[in-house]
Scaffold this motif. Structure first.
Motif, mmCIF file in Angstrom:
data_model
loop_
_atom_site.group_PDB
_atom_site.id
_atom_site.type_symbol
_atom_site.label_atom_id
_atom_site.label_comp_id
_atom_site.label_asym_id
_atom_site.label_seq_id
_atom_site.Cartn_x
_atom_site.Cartn_y
_atom_site.Cartn_z
ATOM 1 N N ILE A 272 0.910 -1.251 0.142
ATOM 2 C CA ILE A 272 -0.003 -0.035 -0.010
ATOM 3 C C ILE A 272 0.982 1.281 0.034
ATOM 4 C CG2 ILE A 272 -0.199 0.207 2.525
ATOM 5 C CD1 ILE A 272 -3.644 0.341 1.412
ATOM 6 N N PHE A 273 2.270 1.018 0.314
ATOM 7 C CA PHE A 273 3.150 2.351 0.211
ATOM 8 C C PHE A 273 3.693 2.393 -1.191
ATOM 9 C CE2 PHE A 273 3.561 0.564 4.689
ATOM 10 C CZ PHE A 273 2.652 1.366 5.335
ATOM 11 N N GLY A 274 3.297 1.556 -2.148
ATOM 12 C CA GLY A 274 3.670 1.881 -3.521
ATOM 13 C C GLY A 274 4.857 0.986 -3.941
ATOM 14 N N LYS A 275 5.272 -0.017 -3.334
ATOM 15 C CA LYS A 275 6.477 -1.058 -3.612
ATOM 16 C C LYS A 275 5.916 -2.243 -3.974
ATOM 17 C CE LYS A 275 9.114 2.235 -1.562
ATOM 18 N NZ LYS A 275 8.078 3.371 -1.731
ATOM 19 N N LEU A 276 6.761 -3.143 -4.163
ATOM 20 C CA LEU A 276 6.457 -4.393 -4.577
ATOM 21 C C LEU A 276 7.163 -5.465 -3.423
ATOM 22 C CD1 LEU A 276 5.149 -5.646 -7.188
ATOM 23 C CD2 LEU A 276 7.305 -6.822 -7.655
ATOM 24 N N LEU A 277 6.430 -6.324 -3.105
ATOM 25 C CA LEU A 277 6.863 -7.227 -2.114
ATOM 26 C C LEU A 277 7.198 -8.765 -2.511
ATOM 27 C CD1 LEU A 277 7.456 -7.016 1.064
ATOM 28 C CD2 LEU A 277 4.966 -7.826 1.432
ATOM 29 N N VAL A 278 8.279 -9.433 -2.486
ATOM 30 C CA VAL A 278 8.566 -10.662 -2.632
ATOM 31 C C VAL A 278 8.714 -11.400 -1.133
ATOM 32 C CG1 VAL A 278 9.748 -12.433 -3.882
ATOM 33 C CG2 VAL A 278 8.973 -10.393 -4.886
ATOM 34 N N GLY A 279 8.027 -12.344 -1.045
ATOM 35 C CA GLY A 279 8.138 -13.387 0.192
ATOM 36 C C GLY A 279 7.119 -13.967 0.805
ATOM 37 N N PRO A 280 6.904 -14.453 1.879
ATOM 38 C CA PRO A 280 8.018 -14.780 2.941
ATOM 39 C C PRO A 280 8.814 -16.201 2.597
ATOM 40 C CG PRO A 280 6.086 -15.309 3.923
ATOM 41 C CD PRO A 280 5.864 -14.885 2.423
ATOM 42 N N SER A 281 10.174 -16.165 3.035
ATOM 43 C CA SER A 281 10.654 -17.700 3.310
ATOM 44 C C SER A 281 9.956 -18.083 4.580
ATOM 45 C CB SER A 281 11.867 -17.409 3.518
ATOM 46 O OG SER A 281 12.215 -16.648 4.758
ATOM 47 N N ALA A 282 10.030 -19.373 5.059
ATOM 48 C CA ALA A 282 9.556 -19.861 6.323
ATOM 49 C C ALA A 282 10.626 -20.735 6.942
ATOM 50 C CB ALA A 282 8.376 -20.927 5.883
#
Lengths: 467, 435
Positions: A272-282
């Motif tokens: 929602i802050f305009g970035k792109l997220l990749v994850g999570p590991s576990a």
């Protein structure tokens, strides 16, 4: 100087109806619920700010619960919470980005599992999900890798602001009479058959009922106060990488994987802050605090991201972080009402905690209320005025007059926002972490190359530990 | 509200984004050439750019024939600009660039729009912080880039740590060392992944003078500490026994980490806008006139070639300004045929300009009337061999090189190719043959 936050109109009460231990997402929502229902509430937080534990590192998705374990407390809390979030959204000015999610199968094996997932979604009353062919999906999200097989579209999965949302819950609780004390660690407590007396790093506090929302320390608090715990916290770490703003044009929906036995897998979504997220590991670990990232895992996430979204190759990484969630040996939430001891343990709230918080609050309230109706709801509920918005889907301070100029250029946080957060009447900021959660400063691509000096200057007299 | 902050107007002839050495040089030059309204938009509260962070010398030899420290030099640049009639708008942050040279700004009084005839983008560079380097560890306080360190030390007079470790041996790494010295900070070591320093030979004497060891063939692996940095774990490539290359892990106690250099263009404004960027580096795609893919926009200074000295950027800013002036007068060839240069070797970090505009005007062939008469090339690692620009099977220019990474390699523009009669469909190839 101890950092206390107190509602100015009210004297410190000698005896509270409820003491909540822990001001994470769930603690904030429970504080709000009980306050609005008329209880005298005190929240004790060990950290210097709310959301300082497990809650600070979640993936900020408002889940529908389509994939939650059927008939679980988790599923019912998510469903209830979703409804309530939607009804409260306008009144509380809670940001929301309706993105929808795509759960994608990348192999034939995974494609075979889609029908089962659809069935589960329907059982969980998420009825608007639908199976889509690879062609339709690639039409919708043309940047996805073409080896995609098929997928499920879940239109109501959305993005929310992971920090402002619980912050507003707590804010409303405080404006309606709740009291929050930070830097206050519970060390011991006794129940005399009627009331609790808790010993803390900031003195003794009395209350009729104690609600344990201690997150990663849930089992330890149980052991301290009850002498035993029905579960054991097995901290699970999830590492994420955050790509810079230009990457967020690559994808619009939340991209979910088909879960395997051990984990829900790696997702890709906008924030929602305009970035792109990749994850999570576990990663299961013993340490409840160690939120370290590792080069190997970050490289794995980067590779995974590029595999599903090839254009990521040329995008730059903004930040990496790890969240730790309070998993237990059980699959479901661990909400236990010990009625003979006026004690509720609210634990094992894993990655869905932000979504489910309002539902969990209702659930806990009903558990207590089932036996006896003890509180009478407030006659007039105060709704906080619109707080500063840091989500990209809202009008931000830099777009407004009198913002005194931008301090953090990457995230466009203004000097006025920073000063306002530092001087807030109810929840003043007293650490850099807290300031990040209120204003997004230093979270951008330069990681404070440009703004750290000015920030150090502005915040000099406010922080316990200067920058 | 700060009284001395000038609000940007609604229109101007040339808008320049960034008041660093190249932006201020371009602005001053444009005024000297007689352009009426030249606006410099600076997001910081002070003009001058990166040199403001450097209290050390040498600055200004090329520009003012005098020896200044960074701060004085920055002041002198803005002073010259203002004296020549440039308007510098501080705390004015460009939020978006649009077609038609229309800029969207955020200022202390809110959003504004500025319509220019031409725009020069001079947003410079920044260092690669920890996140991009994917370093293991938690996130304690005391991890800085040299830019952040220098602004804390020089601009705000604070001391963030006592004995940090410096990552990198570029020129800026030694500049950090000087800044540490100035603040009474004693770095415990400098780490360099290669077997020699990246900055020009000789600079390492500074480390020797200040008694700071340089660890070669060493990488930072892990940062230890939760609230504060307690130590770093390093990997040393050990090739003493030639057959058995192995890495030794070692823990160095310290209380801070300074990530220096690995400069990248500050080009997110471009990436989010409509202009072409070199996808792998983020550098704006420009032609030999400094023109971007939209001919209303020009780019100059360090963002087009991370990283050169302030003096170099100043010179390039002036040259680009002359092209902008020509383009305002309609003397620059219209934007028609462009020929791309594609590099065929992975050792090439970047080449600039990335495109050549074919021109009908013969006089450009002399090379005098262009912003860049050479390609600038950088390589990823130490290489020896031959660089060449080819069109099909034909070699247009070539050069023997023996270069280290982060060194500028100049290769003459093949002027013969610039004639508009040539075919622009076949890209030129930048080729490298190792020796």
């Amino acid at each position: 100087m101890p950092i206390t936050t107190q509602y100015p109109k009210k004297q410190k009460t000698a005896h509270y109806d409820i003491i909540i231990i822990g001001a994470g997402s769930v603690g904030c929502a429970i504080a709000r619920k009980f306050t609005l229902e008329g209880a005298q509430v005190l929240i004790l937080e060990k950290g210097t700010d709310i959301l300082d534990g497990a809650s600070k590192g979640n993936s900020a998705i408002l889940h529908t619960g389509f994939d939650a374990p059927p008939d679980s407390i988790e599923q019912s809390c998510i469903a209830d919470s979703y409804q309530e979030f939607m009804s409260l959204r306008d009144k509380l000015h809670l940001p929301l980005m309706k993105t929808g999610a795509l759960l994608l199968a990348w192999t034939e094996d995974e494609a075979d599992q889609l029908d089962g997932i659809l069935k589960k979604a329907q059982y969980n009353n998420v009825n608007d999900t639908q199976r889509l062919s690879a062609k339709v999906i690639l039409n919708k999200e043309p940047q996805l890798a073409s080896h995609l097989k098929a997928g499920i579209y879940i239109p109501k999965e959305s993005l929310i602001d992971p920090w402002t949302t619980p912050f507003v819950y707590m804010y409303q609780a405080i404006e309606n009479g709740a009291q929050l004390i930070c830097c206050c660690e519970v060390s011991n407590g006794q129940f005399d058959g009627e009331k609790w007396q808790l010993e803390t790093s900031q003195g003794k506090f009395k209350a009729t009922t104690v609600i344990n929302c201690a997150g990663l320390y849930g089992d330890l608090i149980d052991q301290q106060l009850l002498g035993w715990s029905a579960f054991q916290i097995n901290p699970r770490k999830g590492q994420f990488i955050v790509y810079d703003t230009p990457a967020n044009r690559l994808i619009h929906s939340i991209i979910l994987p088909v879960p395997n036995k051990t984990s829900k897998g790696v997702l890709i979504c906008q924030t929602i802050f305009g970035k792109l997220l990749v994850g999570p590991s576990a990663e299961d670990q013993d340490d409840r605090e160690d939120a370290s990232v590792t080069t190997e895992t970050l490289q794995m996430l980067q590779k995974k991201g590029e595999e599903l979204l090839p254009a990521l190759v040329n995008e730059s990484i903004n930040a990496s972080y790890a969240g730790i969630c309070p998993a237990t040996q059980f699959k479901d939430y661990q909400i236990h009402y010990h009625n003979k001891k006026n004690y509720v343990s609210v634990s094992g709230i894993r990655s869905t905690g932000l979504t489910a918080a309002l539902g969990i609050a209702n659930y806990v309230f009903l558990q207590l209320q089932k036996e006896k109706s003890i509180y009478s709801p407030l006659d007039t509920i105060i709704y906080p005025k619109r707080l500063n918005q840091i989500a990209e889907c809202e009008t931000r301070d830099w777009q407004k007059e009198g913002n005194q100029g931008i301090v953090c250029h990457c995230e466009r946080a203004t000097e006025r926002e920073v000063v306002t957060a530092l001087e807030d009447a109810h929840l003043p900021v007293n650490s850099l972490d807290a300031l990040k959660r209120r204003t997004r400063v230093t979270m951008g691509r330069c990681q404070s190359f440009y703004c750290s000096a000015r920030l150090a200057e502005i915040t000099e007299t406010y922080f316990k530990r200067p920058i | 509200m700060n009284k001395d902050i000038i609000q940007p107007p609604e229109q101007c002839n040339v808008a320049i984004i960034g008041a660093g050495p190249s932006g201020l040089a371009a602005a001053t030059e444009l005024k000297k050439l007689g352009v009426e309204s030249v606006i410099v938009l600076e997001r910081e509260a002070q003009a001058g750019g990166i040199p403001r962070h450097c209290t050390h010398s040498p600055f200004g030899l090329r520009e003012f024939k005098r020896l200044y420290n960074g701060e004085r030099y920055a002041d002198e640049l803005s002073h010259q600009a203002i004296k020549s009639g440039v308007i510098i708008c501080l705390k004015s942050s460009v939020i978006a660039i649009n077609k038609g040279a229309i800029l969207e700004l955020s200022t202390p009084t809110g959003i504004r729009t500025l319509i220019a005839q031409k725009v020069i983008i001079c947003t410079g560079i920044r260092e690669t912080p920890r996140a991009n380097r994917l370093i293991s560890g938690q996130r304690p306080m005391g991890i800085l880039t040299s830019g952040a360190l220098q602004s804390i030390i020089h601009l705000k007079h604070k001391k963030p740590f006592q004995r940090p470790v410096i990552i990198g041996t570029e020129l800026v790494s030694f500049s950090s060392l000087l800044s540490c010295r100035y603040a009474g900070i004693k770095p415990i070591a400098m780490l360099e992944k290669n077997s020699r320093i990246t900055a020009k030979w000789g600079v390492q004497i500074l480390a020797k003078i200040f008694d700071v060891p340089i660890f070669y063939k060493t990488c930072l692996h892990n940062i230890i500490g939760k609230k504060e940095v307690e130590a770093v774990e390093i990997n040393i490539k050990c090739s003493a026994l030639k057959k058995k290359k192995e890495r030794i892990k070692k823990v160095l106690p310290c209380d801070g980490v300074i990530f220096t250099g690995e400069f990248v263009a500050e080009s997110s404004l471009l990436r989010m806008g409509h202009l072409d960027v070199d996808p792998s580096t983020g550098n704006p795609v420009i032609d030999q006139f400094g023109r971007c893919s939209d001919s209303d926009y020009f780019a100059t200074g360090n963002m087009t070639h991370p990283v050169e000295t302030a003096g170099y950027c100043w010179k390039q800013g002036r040259q680009t300004a002359q092209q902008v002036y020509a383009s305002l007068k309609g003397e620059l060839d219209p934007y028609q045929k462009r020929i791309h240069i594609i590099s065929t070797s992975p050792i090439i970090k970047y080449i600039v300009p990335q495109v050549l505009a074919l021109t009908v005007k013969g006089d450009y062939q002399s090379g005098k009337h262009i912003a860049m008469d050479c390609f600038q090339i950088r390589v990823n690692k130490a290489v020896k061999g031959r660089l060449s620009i080819r069109s099909g099977a034909k070699t247009l220019v070539q050069k023997k090189i023996n270069s280290l990474p982060e060194r500028r390699i100049n290769l003459k523009l093949p002027c013969s190719i610039l004639s508009a009669k040539n075919d622009a469909d076949i890209p030129l190839q930048l080729h490298f043959e190792s020796r």
